[in-house]
Design an enzyme around this catalytic site. Sequence first.
Site, PDB file in Angstrom:
ATOM      1  N   GLU A 163      28.130   6.322  55.491  1.00 51.51           N
ATOM      2  CA  GLU A 163      28.093   5.392  54.375  1.00 51.51           C
ATOM      3  C   GLU A 163      26.972   5.757  53.393  1.00 51.51           C
ATOM      4  O   GLU A 163      25.842   6.021  53.799  1.00 51.51           O
ATOM      5  CB  GLU A 163      27.880   3.971  54.902  1.00 51.51           C
ATOM      6  CG  GLU A 163      27.886   2.907  53.819  1.00 51.51           C
ATOM      7  CD  GLU A 163      27.607   1.516  54.361  1.00 51.51           C
ATOM      8  OE1 GLU A 163      27.951   0.543  53.676  1.00 51.51           O
ATOM      9  OE2 GLU A 163      27.037   1.408  55.477  1.00 51.51           O
ATOM     10  N   LYS A 238      34.544  -1.321  50.029  1.00 54.36           N
ATOM     11  CA  LYS A 238      34.121  -2.068  51.218  1.00 54.36           C
ATOM     12  C   LYS A 238      34.559  -3.533  51.148  1.00 54.36           C
ATOM     13  O   LYS A 238      34.235  -4.247  50.190  1.00 54.36           O
ATOM     14  CB  LYS A 238      32.594  -1.961  51.331  1.00 54.36           C
ATOM     15  CG  LYS A 238      31.975  -2.532  52.583  1.00 54.36           C
ATOM     16  CD  LYS A 238      30.494  -2.174  52.602  1.00 54.36           C
ATOM     17  CE  LYS A 238      29.773  -2.679  53.831  1.00 54.36           C
ATOM     18  NZ  LYS A 238      28.365  -2.230  53.859  1.00 54.36           N
ATOM     19  N   CYS A 275      31.574   0.264  57.300  1.00 51.19           N
ATOM     20  CA  CYS A 275      30.424  -0.375  57.956  1.00 51.19           C
ATOM     21  C   CYS A 275      30.690  -1.779  58.484  1.00 51.19           C
ATOM     22  O   CYS A 275      31.328  -1.960  59.506  1.00 51.19           O
ATOM     23  CB  CYS A 275      29.219  -0.350  57.020  1.00 51.19           C
ATOM     24  SG  CYS A 275      27.652  -0.668  57.879  1.00 51.19           S
TER      25      CYS A 275
END
Length: 434
Positions: A163, A238, A275
């Site tokens: 990330e 994300k 994540c």
Amino acid sequence: MEKPQNGEEKEETTASFCGYDSLHRLLKDNLNPHHFQGSGFRTLTFLISLDSSNFPWPLAVLQEVSRLLTGLNCGKALEAVSLPESATSLSAEHGFDIQAFSFCADKELLREPRIVRVGLIQNSIVLPTTAHFADQKKAIFEKLKPIIEAAGSSGVNVLCLQEAWMMPFAFCTREKRWCEFAEPVDGESTKFLQSFALKYNMVIVSPILERDINHGEVIWNTAVVIGNHGNIIGKHRKNHIPRVGDFNESTYYMEGNTGHPVFETAFGKIAINICYGRHHPLNWLAFGLNGAEIVFNPSATVGELSEPMWPIEARNAAIANSYFVASINRVGTETFPNQFTSGDGKPAHADFGHFYGSSYVSAPDASCTPSLSRNRDGLLVTDMDLNLCRQVKDKWGFRMTSRYELYADTLARYVKPDFEPQVTSDPLLHRKSL
């Protein structure tokens, strides 16, 4: 408790684990405290690195420990893979960890094996966060070149980076100057990786800090998917943004607006669960419903916050959704020039803590690789037969036995303001005792 002379025989006659009440008790009684107190993956890596000829446990015990910690792939222990000298020499020269494993599937009569070689890169930053931003980014590029070259020379088909790989993970500070690292989807980092994609016929997943030029220059946490011809296939932003501990990411970007896209590439259908999304089971589910065969989880997470979760969540997602999961976490401790405060009420401090690496791959049959190093840069190469995804679906029938209509009904009611939980209370619950 003494260890049995014949671990397998003791297992059969007492239903114990090689003479111990549990794997936990076996490890506790036989490992040094600093080995035992580590995470499950650190313990596993230690065990696998042992020379069994110099270790007092019977081979059967080590095999059982490995079986419970990493599972069995098609009934067998996961096999290590030899990589070419061109890759291992780069590892030795530049000091990064390199490991390789292979997941197999059962032989089928109507389909040929669908072998895909996946690479994961974890790394620390290079220069102090006080260095000029351009120098910081350039140093990371230079550091990654030999690791990417090692992946390419190993025949990796799909490579994923961690990330926000092109910068320090500055999203704890709440200082807006770090926004300068943000790039358009076709910016500097993408151009850097496109040459490798072309050179090695390799799909590359590049998680960056994105600046959306066409929509007011707002910023997103984005994964760019670069095709094996050097083209940009697409992007995913994300879905879930943390608001926990030091992770103040909503200062910089908000929840993504790209849904749960699956990208059909020359090497299979892939998706990216960035994540914090790994903590949300429905996020994993949606990628599976859209047909993903491999889901990458590029991350930046620290030991104090999440390490006990790390070996569990992605592996569970692979099992529940019948796809492979490739988990990447950055390495090192990144210190920032100004102290910041935490949502946990800790005194002001200048770093997140230790990014613990430990990147690994999970398969739909509950097997997984050992992890990369907890404190070194690394490349994990993994062969996976994508036929295993369908084989596990056929065996367990999770898709067939799921009750999506029930879940959909509950969710549809839950999102309404007048939702009432489906709770049946004991009519005598509040009755006073006689």
